[in-house]
Design a protein around this motif. Structure first.
Motif, PDB file in Angstrom:
ATOM      1  N   ILE A  24       0.842  -1.201   0.000  1.00 56.94           N
ATOM      2  CA  ILE A  24       0.000   0.000   0.000  1.00 56.94           C
ATOM      3  C   ILE A  24       0.873   1.245   0.000  1.00 56.94           C
ATOM      4  O   ILE A  24       0.661   2.186  -0.764  1.00 56.94           O
ATOM      5  CB  ILE A  24      -0.951   0.002   1.218  1.00 56.94           C
ATOM      6  CG1 ILE A  24      -1.869  -1.218   1.198  1.00 56.94           C
ATOM      7  CG2 ILE A  24      -1.769   1.293   1.253  1.00 56.94           C
ATOM      8  CD1 ILE A  24      -2.700  -1.388   2.472  1.00 56.94           C
ATOM      9  N   TYR A  25       1.874   1.236   0.874  1.00 53.74           N
ATOM     10  CA  TYR A  25       2.746   2.407   0.983  1.00 53.74           C
ATOM     11  C   TYR A  25       3.608   2.570  -0.264  1.00 53.74           C
ATOM     12  O   TYR A  25       3.807   3.688  -0.751  1.00 53.74           O
ATOM     13  CB  TYR A  25       3.642   2.273   2.215  1.00 53.74           C
ATOM     14  CG  TYR A  25       4.443   3.526   2.479  1.00 53.74           C
ATOM     15  CD1 TYR A  25       3.838   4.641   3.044  1.00 53.74           C
ATOM     16  CD2 TYR A  25       5.787   3.607   2.139  1.00 53.74           C
ATOM     17  CE1 TYR A  25       4.561   5.805   3.277  1.00 53.74           C
ATOM     18  CE2 TYR A  25       6.518   4.763   2.370  1.00 53.74           C
ATOM     19  CZ  TYR A  25       5.896   5.853   2.942  1.00 53.74           C
ATOM     20  OH  TYR A  25       6.601   7.017   3.149  1.00 53.74           O
ATOM     21  N   ARG A  26       4.118   1.480  -0.793  1.00 50.48           N
ATOM     22  CA  ARG A  26       4.994   1.557  -1.960  1.00 50.48           C
ATOM     23  C   ARG A  26       4.269   2.161  -3.161  1.00 50.48           C
ATOM     24  O   ARG A  26       4.864   2.925  -3.931  1.00 50.48           O
ATOM     25  CB  ARG A  26       5.546   0.171  -2.296  1.00 50.48           C
ATOM     26  CG  ARG A  26       6.543   0.178  -3.436  1.00 50.48           C
ATOM     27  CD  ARG A  26       7.456  -1.027  -3.423  1.00 50.48           C
ATOM     28  NE  ARG A  26       6.781  -2.278  -3.705  1.00 50.48           N
ATOM     29  CZ  ARG A  26       7.419  -3.439  -3.912  1.00 50.48           C
ATOM     30  NH1 ARG A  26       8.744  -3.478  -3.830  1.00 50.48           N
ATOM     31  NH2 ARG A  26       6.747  -4.535  -4.154  1.00 50.48           N
ATOM     32  N   ALA A  27       2.984   1.848  -3.308  1.00 47.49           N
ATOM     33  CA  ALA A  27       2.218   2.414  -4.416  1.00 47.49           C
ATOM     34  C   ALA A  27       2.176   3.933  -4.341  1.00 47.49           C
ATOM     35  O   ALA A  27       2.197   4.624  -5.377  1.00 47.49           O
ATOM     36  CB  ALA A  27       0.798   1.841  -4.420  1.00 47.49           C
ATOM     37  N   TRP A  28       2.126   4.472  -3.118  1.00 48.57           N
ATOM     38  CA  TRP A  28       2.146   5.936  -2.951  1.00 48.57           C
ATOM     39  C   TRP A  28       3.561   6.485  -3.096  1.00 48.57           C
ATOM     40  O   TRP A  28       3.798   7.479  -3.779  1.00 48.57           O
ATOM     41  CB  TRP A  28       1.590   6.303  -1.566  1.00 48.57           C
ATOM     42  CG  TRP A  28       1.730   7.759  -1.261  1.00 48.57           C
ATOM     43  CD1 TRP A  28       0.901   8.773  -1.658  1.00 48.57           C
ATOM     44  CD2 TRP A  28       2.784   8.373  -0.501  1.00 48.57           C
ATOM     45  NE1 TRP A  28       1.374   9.982  -1.202  1.00 48.57           N
ATOM     46  CE2 TRP A  28       2.524   9.763  -0.489  1.00 48.57           C
ATOM     47  CE3 TRP A  28       3.905   7.898   0.154  1.00 48.57           C
ATOM     48  CZ2 TRP A  28       3.366  10.671   0.166  1.00 48.57           C
ATOM     49  CZ3 TRP A  28       4.740   8.789   0.810  1.00 48.57           C
ATOM     50  CH2 TRP A  28       4.463  10.159   0.810  1.00 48.57           C
ATOM     51  N   ALA A  29       4.532   5.824  -2.457  1.00 47.04           N
ATOM     52  CA  ALA A  29       5.897   6.341  -2.423  1.00 47.04           C
ATOM     53  C   ALA A  29       6.522   6.417  -3.809  1.00 47.04           C
ATOM     54  O   ALA A  29       7.308   7.337  -4.093  1.00 47.04           O
ATOM     55  CB  ALA A  29       6.764   5.468  -1.508  1.00 47.04           C
ATOM     56  N   ARG A  30       6.198   5.496  -4.695  1.00 46.38           N
ATOM     57  CA  ARG A  30       6.808   5.496  -6.030  1.00 46.38           C
ATOM     58  C   ARG A  30       6.402   6.715  -6.845  1.00 46.38           C
ATOM     59  O   ARG A  30       6.998   6.977  -7.900  1.00 46.38           O
ATOM     60  CB  ARG A  30       6.434   4.212  -6.771  1.00 46.38           C
ATOM     61  CG  ARG A  30       7.010   2.948  -6.149  1.00 46.38           C
ATOM     62  CD  ARG A  30       8.533   2.986  -6.105  1.00 46.38           C
ATOM     63  NE  ARG A  30       9.117   1.945  -5.298  1.00 46.38           N
ATOM     64  CZ  ARG A  30       9.435   0.731  -5.725  1.00 46.38           C
ATOM     65  NH1 ARG A  30       9.188   0.403  -6.981  1.00 46.38           N
ATOM     66  NH2 ARG A  30       9.982  -0.133  -4.918  1.00 46.38           N
ATOM     67  N   ARG A  31       5.434   7.479  -6.380  1.00 46.29           N
ATOM     68  CA  ARG A  31       5.023   8.694  -7.093  1.00 46.29           C
ATOM     69  C   ARG A  31       5.694   9.945  -6.531  1.00 46.29           C
ATOM     70  O   ARG A  31       5.440  11.049  -7.025  1.00 46.29           O
ATOM     71  CB  ARG A  31       3.502   8.859  -7.022  1.00 46.29           C
ATOM     72  CG  ARG A  31       2.717   7.690  -7.614  1.00 46.29           C
ATOM     73  CD  ARG A  31       1.252   8.047  -7.805  1.00 46.29           C
ATOM     74  NE  ARG A  31       0.574   8.399  -6.570  1.00 46.29           N
ATOM     75  CZ  ARG A  31      -0.046   7.542  -5.769  1.00 46.29           C
ATOM     76  NH1 ARG A  31      -0.056   6.244  -6.079  1.00 46.29           N
ATOM     77  NH2 ARG A  31      -0.662   7.950  -4.672  1.00 46.29           N
ATOM     78  N   GLN A  32       6.565   9.779  -5.519  1.00 43.14           N
ATOM     79  CA  GLN A  32       7.176  10.927  -4.866  1.00 43.14           C
ATOM     80  C   GLN A  32       8.531  11.260  -5.496  1.00 43.14           C
ATOM     81  O   GLN A  32       9.109  10.458  -6.225  1.00 43.14           O
ATOM     82  CB  GLN A  32       7.336  10.645  -3.377  1.00 43.14           C
ATOM     83  CG  GLN A  32       6.048  10.190  -2.697  1.00 43.14           C
ATOM     84  CD  GLN A  32       4.843  11.070  -3.029  1.00 43.14           C
ATOM     85  OE1 GLN A  32       4.912  12.297  -2.892  1.00 43.14           O
ATOM     86  NE2 GLN A  32       3.753  10.450  -3.459  1.00 43.14           N
TER      87      GLN A  32
END
Length: 877
Positions: free
Chosen positions: A272-280
């Motif tokens: 869940i977190y990786r899906a968000w972090a990869r957009r940062q």
């Protein structure tokens, strides 16, 4: 049309007389209705399957606010939801706003909001707080949620994961192993120990996910705290706001279950977190894409850790690189991690120059390193300033009060204006201050006085040591050019420091590699290495979980900064985790007749202190004895060691924790041997080498007792210990001379192999289980496995079936503890182009091991040789 109806059905809110509910497809939060005059708190957190995660006892507050008086910073006051006399509830955007006013504390107004997100099933929380005139908001704890302290009937498979460094974050059964009376907590700061902004609490059936979706580097902490009948979780947002403070990123909460019907684990939350972090911003370029890195950093290098004694012996350094590294390992670049390079002593800062032992000798070391394609890697100790450092006998090793007075105005300050001082344990009672990098003068000083001289001496990598995860100390000095206390300025200051360091390297045409002690995602775009330290388990209720590597392996090369030579579990874990192979050179790797001990002939002497290198001295209570290097009366070479104890009650110890056990073969016979000359017969004396389990349980020894020592009139004689038959399960070796009241000369200390005739023959040099494993690891990392171990992304590991064993972590502070681990460590990878997958396996034991796994539903297996590592292709998606 159906999608719209589904969204309308799944994302809703209920405004009943007794409760408020906000629902998403994954989770429903229930809050107590404030209409009777009570502030709302979370009373329910329910998954889509109807599982309740909230505690029966709700948190007493939804938020807490810390404030300080602007004109008197030591005046700290607190406000909370419960003291508000007026609470208004407003329906807004499918969620609620709660407006608090009428505080008795210096709070004017607080607005809390919770919104559903139909797209990803998360609940999104925000808060704003307005202080009264003359006060500033410093910390805001929000949202505060009490979770059930036990999931399921037993709680044995409950796990708590916080995104904190050094694996402090994987807690087994927190409801039982965390003490509510002590408010045991898992606390992670960012910048600092929180390397990723998420955590989770789960068992095999599912769990709760909590995260901050902050892409702007705000100062914060995540806190999991065991309280009475609950596990409390909240975010602590840090700032300095004399006007309205408003959280400008979402805190999110949701529930999760295992992927594909499998039991849930931390990977489900990390996905869940990786899906968000990869957009940062920090994930814009992988390691191989970063243009600011030299080619050799992308060429899958290995790493060495040079210790202080090596710098005084450049020829031995050359011998190790030529006779050990080049002879036994593939051609690969090396990172030469430098420990003890500082002028005054290890971690004594910032009086670094000239480098130890002197600039000319160190320059020879650099030249030797570069000839072997090795790149020196010093670790300056951040912004710390050593005021005093003591020897173990209580005398000053270093003292800098005069120089300190000239720069004290640049040090971090407490709220009362005094200088922030600390006494870290490695200073032996000494004291340190810390420069404040929020002041531009400090950042310029760091480049001018530390970085530039290191670059001029040939350094190509620099680690900001003791700046854990980019952490800077809170500083309340307005004259430093930042707001008081904590806040976004701390992250901004470190990024500004990195800019200056990189610019200084560019002036010299050096493509510098940078890193930190402990990783932090906020600086991931700027670094090439990540000092992970995930093997440093701190308590018996912890388990390893390589969250950083799973999230960010392909963006910066992780490594274990404290490798324990010959620790089979650590080596196997780091190998499959895609960490840089990290070797610990030893003199006995290449020196003839080394006998398995470091400096067993006492030939290598510390120039400044006169101590023999590689050995530790201890005294009893009387401290009347001495160890001195003898240059006249010797048995072999240039030196012997003179040991003299004047008092019958004074115990003298000469000792060394030794990797000798790594060269010993199970069932083979060995004995200790040394040349000894007795000047005055000791009251009592023992010379011994002992072997232990990894948890320091004794397994046997070869000893020479006082009655085997020669008489004074016999001069130098070789003495031999009892025979030691090498047992299984050895993980530590220790050699020691213990003596009371006497004077003895010792030389040529060694361990011998006892042959069938009872004769002692030299111990073989350079080929052992450690070398075998490291050869396999480096070969795989730099060769066949490079696209996975050096550059690939970690993916879910297939189910592995093998035996287990106890792995010991003998921390002195904990009295030692062990955890159950598989005998074969495993991790799966995908190449960056997504076309290939592989399973990396490492045998963590001294015996052959059988292991099996599932590959796309097909059972596969192999028998791994002892101390081996393998790369096995996996089927496609």
């Amino acid at each position: 049309m159906m999608k719209e109806l589904f969204t309308t059905f799944c994302v809703c809110l209920i405004y009943a007389a007794s409760a408020l509910e906000v629902c998403t497809p994954a989770v429903t939060v229930r809050l107590r209705d404030p209409s009777p005059g009570r502030a709302p708190v979370v009373t329910g957190l329910v998954s889509r399957a109807g599982r309740e995660y909230a505690a029966l006892c709700p948190a007493p507050d939804l938020f807490r606010v810390q404030m300080r008086c602007v004109s008197a910073l030591t005046n700290v006051v607190h406000g909370s939801a419960r003291e508000a006399k007026i609470v208004e509830t407003m329906v807004k955007d499918d969620g609620f706003d709660f407006v608090y006013s009428g505080f008795s504390s210096p709070l004017e107004r607080v607005v809390c909001s919770v919104r559903p997100d139909a797209a990803d099933g998360k609940l999104r929380w925000r808060i704003s707080a307005l202080p009264k005139a003359g006060f500033a908001v410093c910390e805001v704890d929000y949202p505060i949620i009490n979770l059930a302290c036990q999931l399921g009937a037993e709680g044995e498979d409950d796990r708590l994961l916080g995104g904190t460094r050094r694996n402090w974050g994987m807690i087994v059964n927190p409801g039982r192993t965390m003490n509510p009376k002590k408010w045991d907590s898992l606390f992670g700061e960012q910048p600092g120990s929180l390397y990723a902004q998420f955590g989770c609490f789960y068992d095999s059936a599912g769990g709760v996910y909590a995260a901050s979706e902050d892409g702007k580097c705000q100062d914060k902490a995540m806190v999991w705290r065991r309280v009475a009948d609950a596990l409390q979780v909240f975010w602590q947002h840090r700032t300095w706001s004399e006007s309205a403070y408003s959280l400008d990123y979402d805190v999110v909460t949701t529930c999760f279950t295992g992927a594909g019907g499998e039991p849930a684990d931390w990977h489900d939350a990390a996905d869940i977190y990786r899906a968000w972090a990869r957009r940062q911003y920090w994930c814009r370029q992988t390691l191989v894409e970063k243009k600011n890195l030299p080619d050799w950093m992308r060429d899958a290098p290995a790493m060495l850790r040079w210790s202080r004694p090596w710098y005084t012996q450049p020829d031995d350094m050359r011998a190790w690189l030529e006779r050990y590294w080049k002879a036994k390992f593939p051609t690969a670049p090396l990172l030469g991690a430098a420990w003890g390079w500082e002028k005054q002593g290890t971690w004594i800062t910032p009086d670094y120059f000239p480098l130890y032992p002197d600039d000319a000798t160190f320059a020879r070391c650099v030249k030797i390193q570069r000839a072997a394609d090795t790149h020196f890697f010093p670790w300056p100790s951040g912004y710390n300033w050593t005021l005093s450092h003591f020897r173990t006998d209580g005398t000053f090793l270093y003292e800098s009060s005069n120089a300190f007075r000239r720069v004290e105005h640049l040090m971090a300050k407490n709220a009362d204006g005094s200088t922030l001082l600390r006494k870290p344990d490695w200073y032996n009672g000494g004291e340190m201050a810390t420069m404040c990098p929020g002041d531009a003068r400090v950042r310029e000083y760091w480049v001018r006085e530390i970085v530039a001289p290191l670059l001029d001496r040939g350094m190509e990598l620099i680690q900001f040591d003791q700046v854990n995860g980019g952490l800077t100390r809170p500083c309340w000095c307005r004259a430093h050019g930042h707001v008081p206390g904590q806040g976004a300025w701390r992250t901004e200051a470190i990024r500004a420091q990195l800019d200056l360091v990189e610019a200084e390297a560019c002036k010299r045409g050096i493509p510098l590699v940078m890193g930190f002690e402990d990783p932090n995602e906020f600086y991931l775009d700027r670094v090439g290495v990540a000092d992970y330290r995930d093997c440093e388990l701190q308590a018996s209720n912890r388990l390893p979980a390589s969250v950083w590597s799973y999230l960010y392996h392909e963006y910066a090369a992780p490594f274990q900064s404290n490798p324990k030579r010959g620790n089979r579990w650590m080596q196997a874990h780091c190998a499959v985790d895609g960490q840089i192979p990290f070797l610990t050179p030893a003199f006995e790797d290449v020196l003839p007749n080394a006998g398995g001990f470091s400096n067993g002939g006492f030939e290598k002497v510390e120039p400044k202190t006169g101590k023999v290198q590689g050995w530790n001295y201890w005294h009893g209570d009387v401290k009347g004895g001495t160890f001195t290097v003898e240059k006249q009366d010797v048995a072999e070479g240039r030196h012997a060691l003179r040991t003299m104890s004047k008092d019958p009650d004074d115990a003298l110890w000469l000792a060394q924790d030794t990797p000798v056990w790594q060269r010993l073969i199970v069932g083979q016979h060995y004995r200790l041997s040394a040349k000894v000359k007795v000047i005055k017969a000791p009251k009592n004396a023992t010379l011994s080498v002992s072997v232990y389990t990894p948890g320091w349980k004794g397994l046997g020894a070869s000893s020479v007792t006082r009655d085997r020592f020669p008489k004074p009139e016999e001069g130098w004689q070789r003495v031999q210990g009892t025979v030691l038959t090498m047992p299984r399960g050895v993980g530590n070796g220790h050699v020691c001379l213990r003596m009371h009241s006497g004077e003895v000369l010792v030389d040529d200390l060694r361990l011998e192999v006892v042959n069938e005739k009872g004769e002692g023959v030299p111990l073989p040099v350079g080929d052992d289980a450690y070398t075998k494993f490291m050869q396999a690891w480096v070969t795989l990392y730099h060769g066949e496995g490079r696209d996975f171990l050096a550059h690939g992304r970690q993916i879910r590991t297939p189910k592995i079936v093998c035996a287990t064993h106890r792995v010991n972590f003998p921390l002195k502070s904990m009295g030692g503890f062990s955890v159950e681990r598989p005998v074969v460590e495993a991790q799966a990878y995908e190449s960056l182009d997504g076309r290939r997958r592989a399973l990396i396996l490492a045998n963590a034991t001294e015996q052959d091991q059988f292991v099996e796994w599932l590959d796309c539903g097909e059972s596969r297996h192999m028998t791994m040789q002892a101390d081996s590592v393998a790369c096995v292709p996996l089927a496609g998606r």
